[in-house]
Motif scaffolding. Structure first.
Motif, mmCIF file in Angstrom:
data_model
loop_
_atom_site.group_PDB
_atom_site.id
_atom_site.type_symbol
_atom_site.label_atom_id
_atom_site.label_comp_id
_atom_site.label_asym_id
_atom_site.label_seq_id
_atom_site.Cartn_x
_atom_site.Cartn_y
_atom_site.Cartn_z
ATOM 1 N N ALA A 22 0.836 -1.214 0.000
ATOM 2 C CA ALA A 22 0.000 0.000 0.000
ATOM 3 C C ALA A 22 0.867 1.259 0.000
ATOM 4 O O ALA A 22 0.578 2.223 -0.720
ATOM 5 N N THR A 23 1.930 1.245 0.793
ATOM 6 C CA THR A 23 2.807 2.416 0.861
ATOM 7 C C THR A 23 3.512 2.649 -0.467
ATOM 8 O O THR A 23 3.627 3.786 -0.942
ATOM 9 N N ALA A 24 3.955 1.564 -1.097
ATOM 10 C CA ALA A 24 4.648 1.689 -2.390
ATOM 11 C C ALA A 24 3.708 2.244 -3.454
ATOM 12 O O ALA A 24 4.091 3.135 -4.235
ATOM 13 N N VAL A 25 2.481 1.744 -3.487
ATOM 14 C CA VAL A 25 1.528 2.220 -4.506
ATOM 15 C C VAL A 25 1.118 3.667 -4.214
ATOM 16 O O VAL A 25 0.971 4.477 -5.133
ATOM 17 N N ALA A 26 0.977 3.986 -2.935
ATOM 18 C CA ALA A 26 0.634 5.371 -2.570
ATOM 19 C C ALA A 26 1.731 6.331 -3.030
ATOM 20 O O ALA A 26 1.449 7.399 -3.592
ATOM 21 N N ARG A 27 2.960 5.929 -2.817
ATOM 22 C CA ARG A 27 4.087 6.781 -3.235
ATOM 23 C C ARG A 27 4.064 6.978 -4.746
ATOM 24 O O ARG A 27 4.195 8.085 -5.253
ATOM 25 N N ARG A 28 3.836 5.888 -5.462
ATOM 26 C CA ARG A 28 3.821 5.966 -6.923
ATOM 27 C C ARG A 28 2.619 6.775 -7.433
ATOM 28 O O ARG A 28 2.668 7.383 -8.498
ATOM 29 N N SER A 29 1.540 6.772 -6.619
ATOM 30 C CA SER A 29 0.345 7.524 -7.015
ATOM 31 C C SER A 29 0.473 9.013 -6.720
ATOM 32 O O SER A 29 -0.438 9.779 -7.011
ATOM 33 N N GLY A 30 1.566 9.386 -6.107
ATOM 34 C CA GLY A 30 1.796 10.806 -5.860
ATOM 35 C C GLY A 30 1.269 11.304 -4.526
ATOM 36 O O GLY A 30 1.096 12.510 -4.332
ATOM 37 N N VAL A 31 1.012 10.368 -3.598
ATOM 38 C CA VAL A 31 0.632 10.799 -2.249
ATOM 39 C C VAL A 31 1.852 11.465 -1.615
ATOM 40 O O VAL A 31 2.978 10.955 -1.728
ATOM 41 N N ASP A 32 1.622 12.596 -0.967
ATOM 42 C CA ASP A 32 2.726 13.343 -0.387
ATOM 43 C C ASP A 32 3.508 12.488 0.616
ATOM 44 O O ASP A 32 2.909 11.730 1.387
ATOM 45 N N GLU A 33 4.808 12.650 0.599
ATOM 46 C CA GLU A 33 5.679 11.860 1.501
ATOM 47 C C GLU A 33 5.245 11.989 2.964
ATOM 48 O O GLU A 33 5.337 11.036 3.733
ATOM 49 N N SER A 34 4.761 13.159 3.342
ATOM 50 C CA SER A 34 4.374 13.388 4.739
ATOM 51 C C SER A 34 3.138 12.582 5.136
ATOM 52 O O SER A 34 2.848 12.433 6.327
ATOM 53 N N LEU A 35 2.403 12.062 4.132
ATOM 54 C CA LEU A 35 1.195 11.283 4.429
ATOM 55 C C LEU A 35 1.431 9.774 4.367
ATOM 56 O O LEU A 35 0.549 8.996 4.743
ATOM 57 N N LEU A 36 2.598 9.366 3.896
ATOM 58 C CA LEU A 36 2.817 7.929 3.680
ATOM 59 C C LEU A 36 2.773 7.118 4.974
ATOM 60 O O LEU A 36 2.285 5.987 4.987
ATOM 61 N N ASP A 37 3.262 7.704 6.062
ATOM 62 C CA ASP A 37 3.190 6.996 7.349
ATOM 63 C C ASP A 37 1.740 6.781 7.764
ATOM 64 O O ASP A 37 1.392 5.756 8.352
ATOM 65 N N GLU A 38 0.898 7.760 7.453
ATOM 66 C CA GLU A 38 -0.516 7.641 7.806
ATOM 67 C C GLU A 38 -1.177 6.537 6.983
ATOM 68 O O GLU A 38 -1.988 5.761 7.495
ATOM 69 N N VAL A 39 -0.834 6.488 5.704
ATOM 70 C CA VAL A 39 -1.371 5.436 4.833
ATOM 71 C C VAL A 39 -0.943 4.072 5.379
ATOM 72 O O VAL A 39 -1.756 3.150 5.539
#
Lengths: 152, 116
Positions: A22-39
């Motif tokens: 989920a974190t890898a796909v979120a990063r690739r989808s352009g979710v801000d780095e500051s939100l990745l921990d929340e994801v």
């Protein structure tokens, strides 16, 4: 159609895999780095809850995770197929009172489980948008965060 | 990363060093260690979480369970944590009011001594 779909055996060890994907796909989808921990944390909570329910009621059934990169939104859906779990826990957000749970509802009990509502509270505190619904088969938790989008 | 656990005594307080991820898979090991320490009459505990990379509600449950166990013996369980991403889950769940959370192990020990 989801960008990535994952179904996994209801074992605690696989929750980490789900978080990583989920974190890898979120990063690739352009979710801000500051939100990745929340994801990562919110997806882990939703998957842990689903795994627990499956282990109690339908261990042979897989937990399903879908990750979708929509226009400007990254959406995660965790679906379980253990309707008895949803009913016995009084529905999403309720305090657990089900087989295996500590009789006093105490996290210090033999299973040291936290009431179901705490995991849901964490998800609601982390995700930008949350929708929790009961389906005929079980519970669906849909969470989303803003993303740059368009990276399918 | 998996979970690494270690513990040692310092100034009469047992320090539990935790490294890695505390989640639904690994939390039972931390729970077992905390139970073992209490069974061995260590009732003043400091859990050093400076090297924890991930903590979920299952991990929180284990820490709350540990706190309840030591308090049954008039003991204490304090935390050492400065990582914002870990502190956030304590804030969301309101557990910052339940645990003493300190910046360093020495600070946690000093705070415990001051309360005695």
């Amino acid at each position: 159609m989801a960008t990535v779909e994952l179904s996994f055996t209801a074992l605690p060890a696989h929750v980490r895999t789900a978080r990583l994907v989920a974190t890898a796909v979120a990063r690739r989808s352009g979710v801000d780095e500051s939100l990745l921990d929340e994801v990562r944390l919110a997806v882990g909570e939703a998957c842990s809850r689903a795994v627990e329910g499956h282990q109690l009621y339908c261990p042979a059934e897989p937990v399903r995770l879908s990750l979708t990169d929509l226009a400007g939104r990254f959406e995660v859906e965790v679906t379980d197929t253990c309707a008895p779990f949803a009913r016995s826990s009084g529905g999403p957000g309720a305090v657990a009172d089900r087989p295996g749970a500590d009789p006093a509802g105490s996290p210090a009990g033999a299973g040291a489980r936290v009431p179901d509502g705490l995991g849901i509270a964490v998800i609601e505190g982390l995700a930008d948008e949350v929708q929790i619904s009961e389906t005929a088969a079980g519970t669906r938790i849909r969470m989303s965060w803003p993303s740059a989008g368009g990276s399918r | 990363m998996d979970l690494k656990l270690d513990h040692h005594g310092k100034d009469g307080i047992e320090i539990v060093d935790v490294e890695g991820e505390i989640d639904v898979y690994t939390a039972p090991r931390l729970r077992e260690l905390l139970i073992e320490l209490v069974n061995n009459r260590f009732y003043q505990l400091v859990v050093n979480m400076e090297k924890v990379e991930f903590l979920d509600s299952t991990g929180l449950g284990v820490l709350v369970g540990g706190l309840k166990r030591v308090r049954a013996h008039d003991g204490s369980l304090d935390l050492v944590c400065t990582q914002e991403r870990i502190l956030k889950i304590f804030r969301i769940t309101g557990l910052t009011k339940v645990f003493g959370i300190h910046d360093t192990v020495d600070e946690a020990i000093a705070a415990r001594r001051a309360e005695k």
